[in-house]
Each structure stands twice: as C-alpha cells, then as structure tokens.
Design a protein around this motif. Structure first.
Motif, mmCIF file in Angstrom:
data_model
loop_
_atom_site.group_PDB
_atom_site.id
_atom_site.type_symbol
_atom_site.label_atom_id
_atom_site.label_comp_id
_atom_site.label_asym_id
_atom_site.label_seq_id
_atom_site.Cartn_x
_atom_site.Cartn_y
_atom_site.Cartn_z
ATOM 1 N N MET A 48 0.820 -1.206 0.000
ATOM 2 C CA MET A 48 0.000 0.000 0.000
ATOM 3 C C MET A 48 0.857 1.261 0.000
ATOM 4 O O MET A 48 0.506 2.258 -0.619
ATOM 5 N N LEU A 49 1.998 1.216 0.682
ATOM 6 C CA LEU A 49 2.899 2.362 0.673
ATOM 7 C C LEU A 49 3.734 2.403 -0.596
ATOM 8 O O LEU A 49 3.908 3.465 -1.205
ATOM 9 N N LYS A 50 4.233 1.247 -1.001
ATOM 10 C CA LYS A 50 5.178 1.208 -2.125
ATOM 11 C C LYS A 50 4.495 1.397 -3.468
ATOM 12 O O LYS A 50 4.991 2.122 -4.337
ATOM 13 N N ASP A 51 3.345 0.757 -3.670
ATOM 14 C CA ASP A 51 2.690 0.773 -4.977
ATOM 15 C C ASP A 51 1.502 1.729 -5.061
ATOM 16 O O ASP A 51 1.192 2.217 -6.149
ATOM 17 N N ALA A 52 0.816 1.974 -3.937
ATOM 18 C CA ALA A 52 -0.376 2.832 -3.964
ATOM 19 C C ALA A 52 -0.117 4.203 -3.363
ATOM 20 O O ALA A 52 -1.006 5.053 -3.358
ATOM 21 N N ASP A 53 1.084 4.439 -2.847
ATOM 22 C CA ASP A 53 1.496 5.739 -2.319
ATOM 23 C C ASP A 53 0.711 6.159 -1.083
ATOM 24 O O ASP A 53 0.509 7.349 -0.833
ATOM 25 N N ALA A 54 0.232 5.181 -0.290
ATOM 26 C CA ALA A 54 -0.378 5.511 0.994
ATOM 27 C C ALA A 54 0.700 5.978 1.962
ATOM 28 O O ALA A 54 1.893 5.707 1.787
ATOM 29 N N ASP A 55 0.266 6.696 2.998
ATOM 30 C CA ASP A 55 1.183 7.132 4.056
ATOM 31 C C ASP A 55 1.143 6.201 5.258
ATOM 32 O O ASP A 55 2.043 6.245 6.104
ATOM 33 N N ALA A 56 0.088 5.389 5.363
ATOM 34 C CA ALA A 56 -0.082 4.504 6.508
ATOM 35 C C ALA A 56 -1.136 3.464 6.174
ATOM 36 O O ALA A 56 -1.839 3.575 5.160
ATOM 37 N N VAL A 57 -1.256 2.472 7.042
ATOM 38 C CA VAL A 57 -2.327 1.480 6.912
ATOM 39 C C VAL A 57 -3.129 1.462 8.208
ATOM 40 O O VAL A 57 -2.633 1.826 9.275
ATOM 41 N N LYS A 58 -4.388 1.035 8.100
ATOM 42 C CA LYS A 58 -5.227 0.823 9.276
ATOM 43 C C LYS A 58 -5.550 -0.662 9.393
ATOM 44 O O LYS A 58 -5.902 -1.295 8.396
ATOM 45 N N LEU A 59 -5.441 -1.170 10.605
ATOM 46 C CA LEU A 59 -5.752 -2.571 10.879
ATOM 47 C C LEU A 59 -6.902 -2.655 11.867
ATOM 48 O O LEU A 59 -6.859 -2.007 12.932
ATOM 49 N N GLU A 60 -7.932 -3.444 11.556
ATOM 50 C CA GLU A 60 -8.926 -3.777 12.568
ATOM 51 C C GLU A 60 -8.230 -4.666 13.582
ATOM 52 O O GLU A 60 -7.792 -5.772 13.263
ATOM 53 N N SER A 61 -8.134 -4.178 14.801
ATOM 54 C CA SER A 61 -7.153 -4.705 15.739
ATOM 55 C C SER A 61 -7.747 -5.611 16.804
ATOM 56 O O SER A 61 -8.947 -5.618 17.061
ATOM 57 N N GLY A 62 -6.858 -6.350 17.429
ATOM 58 C CA GLY A 62 -7.179 -7.250 18.526
ATOM 59 C C GLY A 62 -5.879 -7.809 19.052
ATOM 60 O O GLY A 62 -4.788 -7.362 18.660
ATOM 61 N N PRO A 63 -5.925 -8.807 19.910
ATOM 62 C CA PRO A 63 -4.685 -9.415 20.413
ATOM 63 C C PRO A 63 -3.792 -9.915 19.282
ATOM 64 O O PRO A 63 -2.560 -9.922 19.411
ATOM 65 N N HIS A 64 -4.411 -10.322 18.177
ATOM 66 C CA HIS A 64 -3.656 -10.918 17.073
ATOM 67 C C HIS A 64 -2.879 -9.900 16.250
ATOM 68 O O HIS A 64 -2.051 -10.290 15.415
ATOM 69 N N ALA A 99 -14.473 -3.305 28.684
ATOM 70 C CA ALA A 99 -13.841 -1.987 28.706
ATOM 71 C C ALA A 99 -12.383 -2.095 29.153
ATOM 72 O O ALA A 99 -11.496 -1.446 28.579
ATOM 73 N N ARG A 100 -12.137 -2.909 30.183
ATOM 74 C CA ARG A 100 -10.749 -3.088 30.635
ATOM 75 C C ARG A 100 -9.889 -3.726 29.549
ATOM 76 O O ARG A 100 -8.723 -3.359 29.354
ATOM 77 N N GLU A 101 -10.457 -4.701 28.851
ATOM 78 C CA GLU A 101 -9.717 -5.341 27.760
ATOM 79 C C GLU A 101 -9.388 -4.334 26.664
ATOM 80 O O GLU A 101 -8.295 -4.366 26.085
ATOM 81 N N MET A 102 -10.321 -3.410 26.388
ATOM 82 C CA MET A 102 -10.087 -2.405 25.363
ATOM 83 C C MET A 102 -8.947 -1.467 25.760
ATOM 84 O O MET A 102 -8.075 -1.139 24.942
ATOM 85 N N ILE A 103 -8.925 -1.061 27.023
ATOM 86 C CA ILE A 103 -7.830 -0.209 27.488
ATOM 87 C C ILE A 103 -6.504 -0.959 27.424
ATOM 88 O O ILE A 103 -5.477 -0.405 27.008
ATOM 89 N N ASP A 104 -6.521 -2.225 27.797
ATOM 90 C CA ASP A 104 -5.309 -3.039 27.740
ATOM 91 C C ASP A 104 -4.795 -3.164 26.306
ATOM 92 O O ASP A 104 -3.589 -3.000 26.046
ATOM 93 N N LEU A 105 -5.704 -3.424 25.365
ATOM 94 C CA LEU A 105 -5.303 -3.534 23.963
ATOM 95 C C LEU A 105 -4.828 -2.195 23.406
ATOM 96 O O LEU A 105 -3.912 -2.145 22.569
ATOM 97 N N ALA A 106 -5.442 -1.117 23.857
ATOM 98 C CA ALA A 106 -4.990 0.208 23.425
ATOM 99 C C ALA A 106 -3.554 0.441 23.864
ATOM 100 O O ALA A 106 -2.711 0.917 23.079
ATOM 101 N N HIS A 107 -3.242 0.117 25.119
ATOM 102 C CA HIS A 107 -1.862 0.248 25.616
ATOM 103 C C HIS A 107 -0.908 -0.620 24.794
ATOM 104 O O HIS A 107 0.195 -0.180 24.427
ATOM 105 N N LYS A 108 -1.303 -1.860 24.518
ATOM 106 C CA LYS A 108 -0.418 -2.773 23.798
ATOM 107 C C LYS A 108 -0.130 -2.268 22.384
ATOM 108 O O LYS A 108 1.013 -2.360 21.909
ATOM 109 N N HIS A 109 -1.136 -1.731 21.713
ATOM 110 C CA HIS A 109 -0.903 -1.226 20.359
ATOM 111 C C HIS A 109 -0.103 0.070 20.376
ATOM 112 O O HIS A 109 0.710 0.313 19.472
ATOM 113 N N GLU A 110 -0.300 0.870 21.412
ATOM 114 C CA GLU A 110 0.539 2.059 21.554
ATOM 115 C C GLU A 110 1.997 1.658 21.730
ATOM 116 O O GLU A 110 2.891 2.204 21.058
ATOM 117 N N ARG A 111 2.248 0.704 22.617
ATOM 118 C CA ARG A 111 3.627 0.254 22.847
ATOM 119 C C ARG A 111 4.208 -0.414 21.607
ATOM 120 O O ARG A 111 5.425 -0.366 21.378
#
Length: 269
Positions: free
Chosen positions: A101-117, A158-170
């Motif tokens: 997406m960055l190399k061929d489509a000239d995007a600046d970033a990608v978005k991932l529907e996120s979870g533990p995986h 809600a706690r799991e969401m905060i935990d996952l937010a921290h993990k993706h930030e890190r």
C-alpha cells in the motif's frame, strides 16, 4: 502530513479530523478544506461497490482506490484500510500486503482492525517503516463473530479495550480508531494512552473524529444514529439528473449553444 504530525496533535490538544474517500475527485475536495487524514476505507464495499458488507472487498480494490486518492491529495495523510484476510493469517504475507500500500499505492499509513492478534504485526510493521493506525471497538470485519453491535459495554470488555490500546501504543501505532463504544469508555481510553484516539460513534471526548464522507455530504439515504449529514448531495444529484432527463425528452437539450457546425459538410446525404 505524517504519523509524527498526528501524534503531536494530541500533545497540543488540537482535534484531528478524518474522513473516508474512495476516488480522486472526492479526495481532492476533502484535502482542499483541510481534513487531516483521508481513510480509504473498506466501507467502499457498502458505499461504492454494492456489497452488503465490507467482507468481499479485495486487496486489489483497496490498492486501486488508495492510489487514486493519493494522486489527488497534497497535504492530508492517506491511510489504506487493510481488507478482510489481507492480514491475520500469515504474518509475512500481511507485511507484504501492507507494504504494498505504501510502495505501490502511495499511501502514508495502513489501518488494521485490531485485537490481540495484531499487536505483534503492528510492532513489526512500524519497525520496518509502515505507520499503523489501530482500530478497536466495533470491527466490521468480525461481524460474523461478534455482530454489528456496540462494544465495550461492560467492565470486562472496557478493561480489555484499554489493555489492547496500551499494547498497540507500545507496539508503535500512531493513532487509534474507537468505533461504536460508550462515550465514557472512549474518554477513559483517550486519557489512558498518549497517542490520539479517533472516534466514530464514541462520543466527544476522543482526540479526533472520523465519518464516512457519504454520510457527511448527504449521499446516503439515511445516516447512522452517531453520524450527521452536513449537506444534501443526494437531493442535488436527484434534481440534476431529473433535470437532464426532462431536458432530453422535451428537446431542450442539447440546444444550439451545445452544438458545433462545420462548413462544407451539409450535402453529404
């Protein structure tokens, strides 16, 4: 605009704006009015391609739309929304798909529907120079598993969401979309992390907001309860097309002003 610029917006308490776009003319307008991020969403499936969900959208369709949007944008950050099954199975393949997406489509970033995986994938992508926007809450690619319902509605979730937010930030994510979660939960996630949160149906206390451009301009027949139409493009289009049909049927169009005559070709039949 780059990932670093978006992260710094939170430090300045400066709200971030994001809209979807799926084609060059729309992206040009969105960029020209100063929207910070343009998301080439997999919502293209519902809003442009006639699918009933986002699941049938292919990598090639997102790549083509992203390239069109990127060609039209000068200032905004262009984010490619990675479609269903383009990540989550084989990590090497996912990295290649995102990098494409960055190399061929000239995007600046990608978005991932996120979870533990997606924590490890986010870390690997950011390590090799692919900025990642994470996405928690309602994740439409998981509709067959969790349905299209409000998420984070009890303390455990809600706690799991905060935990996952921290993990993706890190792991290196530069921002986090929070979709269709209680406003008070979104406020706590926003306070808990140092990267900007971008809300959609998540209340006013996120660091920014995102909507589909179709709902904002009033192209859809209706809007989600958490969204708002700021125009009536559907009505304008209907009036214009009805006017065209009436003008052709009445003989009003094309008029003399819309025609060209060439000398010396009158007597050929």
């Amino acid at each position: 605009m780059r990932a670093k610029d978006i992260r710094e917006r939170k430090e300045r308490d400066d709200p971030v704006t994001m809209l979807t776009a799926y084609d060059a003319p729309t992206a040009e307008i969105v960029d020209s009015v100063g929207v910070d991020m343009v998301l080439v969403g997999d919502s293209i499936g519902n809003l442009r391609l006639g699918y009933e969900s986002t699941l049938p959208v292919t990598l090639e369709q997102i790549e083509s739309a992203t390239a069109a949007v990127a060609r039209a944008v000068d200032d905004a950050m262009v984010i490619a929304d990675m479609p269903f099954l383009s990540f989550g199975a084989d990590e090497d393949e996912a990295v290649e798909n995102c990098g494409r997406m960055l190399k061929d489509a000239d995007a600046d970033a990608v978005k991932l529907e996120s979870g533990p995986h997606t924590v490890d994938l986010t870390r690997r992508l950011t390590q090799i120079g692919v900025p990642v926007q994470a996405h928690l809450g309602l994740t439409p690619q998981h509709e067959n598993e969790i349905g299209l319902f409000r998420q984070g509605t009890d303390q455990s979730a809600a706690r799991e969401m905060i935990d996952l937010a921290h993990k993706h930030e890190r792991a290196g994510a530069f921002s986090l979309v929070l979709e269709h979660i209680p406003a008070n939960v979104a406020a706590q996630v926003t306070e808990a992390i140092d990267i900007p949160t971008i809300g959609i149906g998540a209340g006013p206390n996120c660091d920014g907001q995102v909507l589909t451009v179709d709902e904002v301009i009033g192209l859809t027949e209706s809007v989600a309860p958490f969204s708002k139409a700021f125009g009536d493009v559907r009505g304008e289009m209907t009036d214009a097309i009805e006017g065209y049909v009436e003008a052709v049927e009445s003989g009003e169009f094309p008029a003399e002003d819309h025609s060209h005559h060439e000398d010396g070709v009158d007597d050929i039949y």
